[in-house]
Design an enzyme around this catalytic site. Structure first.
Site, PDB file in Angstrom:
ATOM      1  N   TYR A  45     -10.230  -5.098  48.556  1.00  0.00           N
ATOM      2  CA  TYR A  45     -10.485  -4.263  47.386  1.00  0.00           C
ATOM      3  C   TYR A  45      -9.153  -3.994  46.678  1.00  0.00           C
ATOM      4  O   TYR A  45      -8.260  -3.351  47.221  1.00  0.00           O
ATOM      5  CB  TYR A  45     -11.141  -2.942  47.774  1.00  0.00           C
ATOM      6  CG  TYR A  45     -12.516  -3.088  48.411  1.00  0.00           C
ATOM      7  CD1 TYR A  45     -13.228  -4.276  48.340  1.00  0.00           C
ATOM      8  CD2 TYR A  45     -13.098  -2.018  49.081  1.00  0.00           C
ATOM      9  CE1 TYR A  45     -14.483  -4.407  48.925  1.00  0.00           C
ATOM     10  CE2 TYR A  45     -14.352  -2.140  49.660  1.00  0.00           C
ATOM     11  CZ  TYR A  45     -15.041  -3.330  49.577  1.00  0.00           C
ATOM     12  OH  TYR A  45     -16.282  -3.451  50.160  1.00  0.00           O
ATOM     13  N   GLY A  61     -26.553  -3.089  41.594  1.00  0.00           N
ATOM     14  CA  GLY A  61     -25.516  -3.482  40.656  1.00  0.00           C
ATOM     15  C   GLY A  61     -25.779  -3.048  39.226  1.00  0.00           C
ATOM     16  O   GLY A  61     -25.172  -3.568  38.286  1.00  0.00           O
ATOM     17  N   PHE A 105     -31.195  -0.952  35.366  1.00  0.00           N
ATOM     18  CA  PHE A 105     -31.041  -0.204  34.120  1.00  0.00           C
ATOM     19  C   PHE A 105     -30.883  -1.118  32.909  1.00  0.00           C
ATOM     20  O   PHE A 105     -31.346  -0.802  31.818  1.00  0.00           O
ATOM     21  CB  PHE A 105     -29.802   0.706  34.195  1.00  0.00           C
ATOM     22  CG  PHE A 105     -29.836   1.701  35.315  1.00  0.00           C
ATOM     23  CD1 PHE A 105     -30.588   2.856  35.209  1.00  0.00           C
ATOM     24  CD2 PHE A 105     -29.111   1.476  36.476  1.00  0.00           C
ATOM     25  CE1 PHE A 105     -30.614   3.781  36.237  1.00  0.00           C
ATOM     26  CE2 PHE A 105     -29.132   2.397  37.509  1.00  0.00           C
ATOM     27  CZ  PHE A 105     -29.894   3.545  37.398  1.00  0.00           C
TER      28      PHE A 105
END
Length: 298
Positions: free
Chosen positions: A53, A213, A217
């Site tokens: 990350y 993810g 929406f």
């Protein structure tokens, strides 16, 4: 905040703050500390990391700006990190690959502890199964890491049932968690044996990308459109938000699934915390499943 006890040594909150997007969100210094404190005010005290990350910067920044700069906070939070992914260029390699050889896992553990400014993590996960690696060698590394107190407990991420069982065979103690992709949009783990095995072995399931993810929406594919309609109707019926309903769908499962959020905004964490108080009915839960798969169960 509701918790899940993974062992006598480790208990994690049902909502876990994922730190993958920390650098993209520009969280540093006092702003990052405020985010951690706001998480704790919501009852969320667990933070999920990985060396890949931010190319290690997420761990490093968290270690410097939260742990090193604030004596005493380490004892109030739980840290999860991972090992086993080698990004292109790290060793002159052209391709990304997974490496669970003993020396590699041990070296990654040391590097993470140094970046995080701590002498141990609460949970170490092998990030992805190494197809070339023998599970006995990975087990030797995990056993040494636990014996030396560098991780209280260990587990895996993205492991299927045979891979999990092969690694567990060589360990003298149980793997306590499997972190997998799971959401209303991605339901494979409910049917391929991963979640069933977790319930049989009392292993924790940690769901990454619990909101699919964001595609529910914004997506225009048929599955997203079906889910948006089904989840939206249930949200309206409960005077809740769609993301609260999607988290509640995960939390309704008897496996006591934990959700790893992908946001660095404490305000966007609230729906996850509120979802623990929303219990969907059987009809609502199976209705969302049907919207995801495109058909009712037989």
């Amino acid at each position: 905040m509701e918790t899940v006890r993974l062992s006598d040594k480790l208990e994690l909150t049902r909502v876990i703050a994922g730190c993958m997007r920390m650098m993209d969100a520009g969280k540093r210094g006092g702003e990052l500390l405020r985010f951690v404190q706001e998480c704790m005010e919501l009852g969320i005290n667990c933070f999920d990391h990985a060396p890949v990350y931010g190319g290690g910067l997420c761990e490093k920044t968290f270690g410097e700006d939260v742990i090193a700069a604030n004596p005493g906070i380490r004892e109030k939070i739980k840290i999860v990190t991972k090992a086993g992914i080698v990004v292109p260029g790290k060793y002159g390699n052209k391709h990304i690959y997974y490496d669970s050889r003993e020396n590699s896992l041990l070296a990654e553990m040391e590097a993470s502890l140094k970046r995080l400014h701590t002498d141990r993590v609460d949970l170490l996960l092998i990030h992805r199964p190494d197809i070339l690696g023998h599970p006995e060698e990975a087990a030797r590394a995990l056993e040494k890491i636990v014996q030396e107190g560098k991780a209280l407990e260990v587990g895996v991420s993205n492991y299927e049932v045979p891979q999990f069982e092969a690694l567990q065979h060589y360990l003298p103690f149980p793997l306590v968690a499997n972190q997998v992709e799971l959401s209303v949009k991605t339901t494979d783990q409910l049917f391929n044996g991963v979640v069933d095995m977790a319930m049989r072995l009392d292993t924790g399931i940690m769901a990454w990308s619990p909101l699919g993810g964001g595609s529910v929406f914004r997506g225009e594919d048929e599955k997203s459109l079906r889910l948006r309609k089904a989840v939206g109707e249930i949200a309206d019926a409960h005077a809740a938000t769609m993301d609260t309903v999607m988290y509640a769908w995960l939390f309704r499962h008897p496996a006591k699934i934990m959700a790893i959020t992908g946001t660095m905004s404490s305000e966007h964490l609230r729906p996850a915390a509120e979802a623990l108080s929303l219990e969907l009915s059987y009809d609502e839960w199976y209705g969302i499943l049907a919207a995801s798969r495109g058909f009712d169960v037989p």
